[in-house]
Enzyme design. Structure first.
Site, PDB file in Angstrom:
ATOM      1  N   ASP A  17      16.675   2.319 -17.192  1.00 31.85           N
ATOM      2  CA  ASP A  17      16.643   3.271 -16.096  1.00 31.85           C
ATOM      3  C   ASP A  17      16.773   2.461 -14.811  1.00 31.85           C
ATOM      4  OD1 ASP A  17      14.283   5.821 -14.979  1.00 31.85           O
ATOM      5  OD2 ASP A  17      16.431   5.641 -14.710  1.00 31.85           O
ATOM      6  N   ASP A  19      15.597   3.673 -11.304  1.00 35.48           N
ATOM      7  CA  ASP A  19      14.459   3.863 -10.412  1.00 35.48           C
ATOM      8  C   ASP A  19      13.152   3.568 -11.134  1.00 35.48           C
ATOM      9  OD1 ASP A  19      16.191   4.706  -8.336  1.00 35.48           O
ATOM     10  OD2 ASP A  19      16.264   6.710  -9.202  1.00 35.48           O
TER      11      ASP A  19
END
Length: 184
Positions: A17, A19
């Site tokens: 991912d 963020d």
């Protein structure tokens, strides 16, 4: 547990991912421009190490801010370009970034749906998953044990992987039927 402490032996593909893993989260906000992007401390060292180990490193990220009009897709692409330049400058790499700008959870491309995972497979990289050699990280908040979040997430993705193989099997059957039909 920190990212650098994860045992990565036996895996050749990494899905990350963005963020909260690559850059710091902005609570109740989005990273809308490069000036708001702040790397997570230690990520350069980890990515440098992992770049030597993994054959493929992908980012798979939801970017609802684009869908909401808070930022443009061009803004997002500029952020990703600068992010990759910085990672490369620190001897790391990202092979490709997959992102979803959808606003609703009904869009299968939006995590935790498997749409972006399907994108990876349909882009000709499906062979990397055939032996279940994958590793997925998702950190939902800072200062929460990675082990606590990692195990349920992997189990969920194993289920998605099984469903994906069923979908691919059906897709191949359909392609075979079309091939046979066209040759009649």
């Amino acid at each position: 547990m920190q990212l650098k402490d994860i045992d990565i032996s036996g895996y050749d593909t990494l899905l990350l991912d963005r963020d909260g893993v690559i850059n710091k989260l902005r609570p109740n906000d989005y990273v809308k421009c490069w000036e708001e992007f702040e790397f997570v401390p230690g990520i350069f060292e980890v990515l440098s190490k992992w770049s030597k180990h993994f054959k493929y490193i992908f980012i798979v990220t939801n970017q609802r801010g684009v869908g909401k009009g808070v930022m443009s897709e061009q803004d997002l692409l500029k952020i990703h370009q600068r992010m990759c330049e910085e990672i490369i400058a620190h001897k790391g790499r990202i092979d490709k970034i997959y992102y979803c700008t959808a606003l609703t959870e009904e869009d299968n491309r939006r995590k935790p749906g498997n749409g972006m995972f399907l994108d990876i497979i349909l882009c000709g990289l499906g062979h990397i998953f055939l032996e279940y050699q994958y590793l997925i990280f998702q950190i939902f908040a800072l200062n929460i044990s990675l082990v606590t979040l990692f195990t349920p997430y992997i189990l969920y993705n194993i289920l998605l992987l099984f469903l994906l193989y069923v979908q691919l099997f059906l897709y191949h059957c359909l392609c075979l039927l079309l091939l046979v039909y066209n040759n009649l």
